[in-house]
Design a protein around this motif. Structure first.
Motif, PDB file in Angstrom:
ATOM      1  N   VAL A  84      60.212   7.874   9.619  1.00  0.00           N
ATOM      2  CA  VAL A  84      60.621   8.013   8.154  1.00  0.00           C
ATOM      3  C   VAL A  84      61.379   6.622   7.764  1.00  0.00           C
ATOM      4  O   VAL A  84      62.346   6.351   8.439  1.00  0.00           O
ATOM      5  CB  VAL A  84      61.560   9.201   8.061  1.00  0.00           C
ATOM      6  CG1 VAL A  84      62.163   9.493   6.661  1.00  0.00           C
ATOM      7  CG2 VAL A  84      60.984  10.615   8.627  1.00  0.00           C
ATOM      8  N   VAL A  85      61.165   6.332   6.725  1.00  0.00           N
ATOM      9  CA  VAL A  85      61.548   5.184   6.293  1.00  0.00           C
ATOM     10  C   VAL A  85      62.125   5.015   4.798  1.00  0.00           C
ATOM     11  O   VAL A  85      61.916   6.013   4.030  1.00  0.00           O
ATOM     12  CB  VAL A  85      60.587   4.001   6.418  1.00  0.00           C
ATOM     13  CG1 VAL A  85      60.031   3.655   7.715  1.00  0.00           C
ATOM     14  CG2 VAL A  85      59.411   4.209   5.389  1.00  0.00           C
ATOM     15  N   CYS A  86      63.049   4.198   4.585  1.00  0.00           N
ATOM     16  CA  CYS A  86      63.768   4.222   3.524  1.00  0.00           C
ATOM     17  C   CYS A  86      64.421   2.761   3.180  1.00  0.00           C
ATOM     18  O   CYS A  86      64.843   2.055   3.921  1.00  0.00           O
ATOM     19  CB  CYS A  86      64.817   5.344   3.351  1.00  0.00           C
ATOM     20  SG  CYS A  86      66.331   4.942   4.514  1.00  0.00           S
ATOM     21  N   SER A  87      64.800   2.925   1.585  1.00  0.00           N
ATOM     22  CA  SER A  87      65.538   1.658   1.467  1.00  0.00           C
ATOM     23  C   SER A  87      67.243   1.910   1.076  1.00  0.00           C
ATOM     24  O   SER A  87      67.836   1.071   1.124  1.00  0.00           O
ATOM     25  CB  SER A  87      65.222   0.922   0.043  1.00  0.00           C
ATOM     26  OG  SER A  87      65.315   1.646  -0.985  1.00  0.00           O
ATOM     27  N   GLN A  88      67.169   3.273   0.970  1.00  0.00           N
ATOM     28  CA  GLN A  88      68.515   3.715   0.956  1.00  0.00           C
ATOM     29  C   GLN A  88      68.677   5.321   1.294  1.00  0.00           C
ATOM     30  O   GLN A  88      67.776   5.937   1.388  1.00  0.00           O
ATOM     31  CB  GLN A  88      68.996   3.979  -0.667  1.00  0.00           C
ATOM     32  CG  GLN A  88      68.725   2.576  -1.319  1.00  0.00           C
ATOM     33  CD  GLN A  88      69.363   2.985  -2.884  1.00  0.00           C
ATOM     34  OE1 GLN A  88      70.469   3.064  -3.177  1.00  0.00           O
ATOM     35  NE2 GLN A  88      68.179   2.982  -3.569  1.00  0.00           N
ATOM     36  N   ILE A 139      57.439   3.144  -0.462  1.00  0.00           N
ATOM     37  CA  ILE A 139      56.504   3.914  -0.802  1.00  0.00           C
ATOM     38  C   ILE A 139      55.056   3.728  -0.523  1.00  0.00           C
ATOM     39  O   ILE A 139      54.147   4.496  -0.215  1.00  0.00           O
ATOM     40  CB  ILE A 139      56.562   4.401  -2.276  1.00  0.00           C
ATOM     41  CG1 ILE A 139      57.935   4.948  -2.755  1.00  0.00           C
ATOM     42  CG2 ILE A 139      55.563   5.305  -2.895  1.00  0.00           C
ATOM     43  CD1 ILE A 139      58.202   5.064  -3.995  1.00  0.00           C
ATOM     44  N   LEU A 140      54.758   2.265  -0.416  1.00  0.00           N
ATOM     45  CA  LEU A 140      53.458   2.132  -0.138  1.00  0.00           C
ATOM     46  C   LEU A 140      53.355   1.769   1.360  1.00  0.00           C
ATOM     47  O   LEU A 140      52.212   1.097   1.784  1.00  0.00           O
ATOM     48  CB  LEU A 140      53.199   0.792  -0.931  1.00  0.00           C
ATOM     49  CG  LEU A 140      53.333   0.869  -2.615  1.00  0.00           C
ATOM     50  CD1 LEU A 140      52.850  -0.095  -3.338  1.00  0.00           C
ATOM     51  CD2 LEU A 140      52.200   2.109  -2.976  1.00  0.00           C
ATOM     52  N   SER A 141      54.407   1.604   2.194  1.00  0.00           N
ATOM     53  CA  SER A 141      54.275   1.405   3.631  1.00  0.00           C
ATOM     54  C   SER A 141      53.358   2.641   3.986  1.00  0.00           C
ATOM     55  O   SER A 141      53.075   3.710   3.480  1.00  0.00           O
ATOM     56  CB  SER A 141      55.595   1.661   4.018  1.00  0.00           C
ATOM     57  OG  SER A 141      56.027   2.952   4.372  1.00  0.00           O
ATOM     58  N   LEU A 160      54.209   4.621  -8.371  1.00  0.00           N
ATOM     59  CA  LEU A 160      54.091   4.248  -6.898  1.00  0.00           C
ATOM     60  C   LEU A 160      53.717   5.340  -6.175  1.00  0.00           C
ATOM     61  O   LEU A 160      52.812   5.541  -5.158  1.00  0.00           O
ATOM     62  CB  LEU A 160      55.446   3.709  -6.439  1.00  0.00           C
ATOM     63  CG  LEU A 160      55.522   2.331  -6.854  1.00  0.00           C
ATOM     64  CD1 LEU A 160      57.189   2.177  -6.214  1.00  0.00           C
ATOM     65  CD2 LEU A 160      54.708   1.138  -6.308  1.00  0.00           C
ATOM     66  N   LEU A 161      54.078   6.654  -6.285  1.00  0.00           N
ATOM     67  CA  LEU A 161      54.130   7.801  -5.683  1.00  0.00           C
ATOM     68  C   LEU A 161      52.514   8.221  -6.178  1.00  0.00           C
ATOM     69  O   LEU A 161      51.713   8.924  -5.090  1.00  0.00           O
ATOM     70  CB  LEU A 161      55.183   8.981  -6.026  1.00  0.00           C
ATOM     71  CG  LEU A 161      56.493   8.509  -5.537  1.00  0.00           C
ATOM     72  CD1 LEU A 161      57.494   9.526  -6.194  1.00  0.00           C
ATOM     73  CD2 LEU A 161      56.439   8.559  -4.015  1.00  0.00           C
TER      74      LEU A 161
END
Length: 608
Positions: A383-387, A418-420, A504-505
């Motif tokens: 699980v990845v995020c910027s925040q 989101i595009l990862s 993006l989504l």
């Protein structure tokens, strides 16, 4: 044996509690009249009684050795406070409408993390329900609730919970949570619940009065460690194992996010986490729906998510702090604390390819080598995020990324996440560029504890050498400052940001390459001098290129694909997204020289 109050039927209720050190345990009931009834001792220090003439809503406590009246450690509801009596709950009375719901696989998840108390003005479970449809339409497929176990007062992140089975009264209690989960499933949204099995909060923590739930053999950052491998640890483990299944069974929760599992000290031959995985899988099979476990860990140990047959624990997924740190440092150029280990384009490239960056690499922050390789793990396990709540709220002032790096950098970060190839997580409000902070807040009653929290917050920022005073966690104004301004999501820059996230989504959902959690068919290259990253993803005949410029200046480079024709799908610099203006054409030929605006992202797909 089910711990706590287990309502049977026709006014009959079973009460069970583990109190191995007590010479005598009595049940103190207040309904329909006050009664004090002796409980019968069972094996291994359990006490039990079945009582007639008890209806849901009755309040009770346990009296220990005729000295202490205490709430139930497995209380399902604390209607008054952490210090008041517990209440009998009939979990079978709720009319669920999600009988056909089977859960969502990890590969389909787009997670939206929220804090119940600050996501709406009302701060309740039911107030979230009207917003579910919009989240779904935006492209969210799962909501993640920060901890809801009963904590002191009405203002808290949730990590100071002291009744792991009780749903926070100020949020709407168990009934409110069930309504939210049921509505989420009707909206085709999974629900993830953050649970804390590494410590309990300081105020209202009565577990030690009942038994050896804690050990002084280890210490955690929050004080006493939970006893997962010492004498009597079988019963302590049973308590937390029952808690996990309790959320799956009675609240239809789809996944648990396990807070800071690196702080679960356990050297058993079969660790608690492995036993939790086994029981979760058994429950899933028996109930024909997929229940998942997502860990948070700073160990960078792939054994946590590697299957048991390959020598691992078998967690389904984990948060990837390395991805966040690499992205954050490229955008903000911060280098203090744990950010000292990051700062190169190559770091983000490695995160996109493998998951972990620190895979037995020297850590300047830790002054030692850290982590192992996760290159064999599939993308759907990260699980990845910027925040997220930690990375925003554990800053001194709780600033969000958009406040630190600016509007264009926030769009670049959104695209990178989101595009990862991984599972993206959004923190409430980021989808429209919320700039209100998310500071740490509490509402304790004990003056000495309050002062200790204030002093502790100041010490936490030592590694980051930050000056000034953090917001007072106890001040209601600190809590109020964290409420997101949902109504602003359609206005000005926020409206443009919201539209950008939606697009993006949509691309992630609809494009045959982007809708796959796949880091195998992926290549990335970094141009360190220009701070440019190229990312190629492909599947069968479909192919996309993502160009990311982390420079504060315009970057010039050839289009990375040397041949073919390419059509632009999205460009963060477009004026449509309130950018400075695109420099990239709508169509381009391989090898053509291009210019990338500062802090920008563009995505191209191969023309057929």
């Amino acid at each position: 044996m089910q711990l706590g109050a287990h309502y049977l039927d026709a006014g009959r209720c079973e009460f069970s509690v583990w109190a191995p050190r007590a010479r005598q345990v009595e049940l103190k009931l207040d309904s329909p009249h006050e009664r004090i009834l002796p409980m019968t001792r069972q094996e291994r220090g359990y006490w039990r009684i079945v009582v007639d003439d008890v209806l849901p809503g009755a309040c009770y406590q346990f009296r220990l050795d005729d000295e202490k009246d205490r709430p139930d450690p497995a209380s399902g509801y604390q209607p008054d406070s952490v210090h008041g009596p517990s209440q009998v709950i009939d979990h079978e009375a709720f009319a669920w409408s999600d009988r056909d719901w089977k859960g969502r696989p990890l590969s389909e998840m787009v997670i939206y993390e929220l804090h119940v108390g600050t996501f709406t003005q009302e701060g309740t479970f039911e107030a979230i329900i009207p917003r579910l449809e919009e989240l779904r339409d935006m492209g969210i497929t799962a909501i993640e609730l920060m901890p809801v176990a009963q904590f002191p007062g009405t203002r808290n992140w949730g990590y100071d919970g002291v009744f792991p089975f009780a749903v926070q009264n100020s949020y709407g209690g168990p009934e409110g949570l069930k309504k939210l989960v049921d509505a989420a499933h009707q909206a085709d949204l999974a629900v993830i619940l953050d649970v804390v099995y590494n410590h309990l909060g300081p105020e209202g923590n009565y577990l030690r009065d009942f038994g050896p739930y804690f050990t002084d053999h280890y210490r955690t950052a929050w004080g006493e460690a939970i006893n997962f491998d010492g004498p009597h640890s079988d019963e302590v483990r049973r308590y937390f194992l029952q808690n996990a299944l309790y959320w799956f069974r009675h609240f239809h929760i789809d996944a648990l996010r396990l807070d800071a599992v690196h702080a679960i000290n356990d050297f058993s031959a079969k660790p608690f986490l492995q036993e939790l995985v086994e029981q979760t899988e058994e429950f899933s099979a028996g109930n024909r729906r997929e229940c998942l476990l997502i860990a948070e860990s700073d160990l960078n140990d792939a054994r946590l998510i590697r299957p048991e047959k390959l020598g691992g624990i078998g967690m389904h997924a984990q948060w990837s702090d390395d991805f966040h740190h690499a992205l954050h440092v490229l955008l903000t150029e911060e280098s203090l604390g744990y950010y000292a280990d990051f700062g190169h384009i190559g770091d983000l490239v490695k995160a996109l390819r493998e998951g972990f960056i620190l895979s037995w690499r020297y850590s300047e922050f830790r002054k030692r080598h850290h982590g192992n390789s996760s290159a064999d793990r599939p993308a759907e396990q990260f699980v990845v995020c910027s925040q997220n709540h930690d990375q925003v709220g554990n800053r001194m002032r709780g600033e969000r990324l958009i406040s630190l790096a600016g509007f264009e950098a926030a769009k670049l970060a959104a695209g990178a996440v989101i595009l990862s190839p991984y599972i993206p997580l959004l923190f409430m409000g980021e989808e429209y560029g919320e700039d209100r902070p998310f500071p740490y807040f509490v509402s304790f009653d004990d003056d000495e504890l309050i002062e200790g929290v204030r002093a502790g917050r100041k010490r936490e920022f030592k590694d980051f050498h930050q000056e000034g005073e953090p917001p007072d966690p106890q001040d209601p104004a600190t809590f109020d400052s964290a409420r997101i301004d949902w109504a602003s999501r359609r206005k000005g820059d926020k409206g443009a940001m919201n539209a950008f996230y939606r697009e993006l989504l949509r691309l992630r959902r609809d494009h045959p390459v982007l809708n796959r959690c796949d880091n195998r068919q992926l290549e990335g290259w970094g141009m360190e001098g220009q701070r440019v990253l190229w990312l190629r993803r492909h599947h069968e005949k479909d192919e996309v290129w993502m160009l990311m410029n982390f420079n504060r200046a315009v970057a010039q480079c050839p289009f990375p694909a040397r041949t073919g024709s390419w059509r632009k799908l999205i460009d963060s610099a477009d004026r449509q997204w309130r950018g400075p203006g695109a420099r990239l054409p709508a169509r381009i030929e391989g090898g053509q020289q291009v210019e990338l605006p500062p802090h920008s992202l563009a995505l191209f797909t191969k023309e057929s």
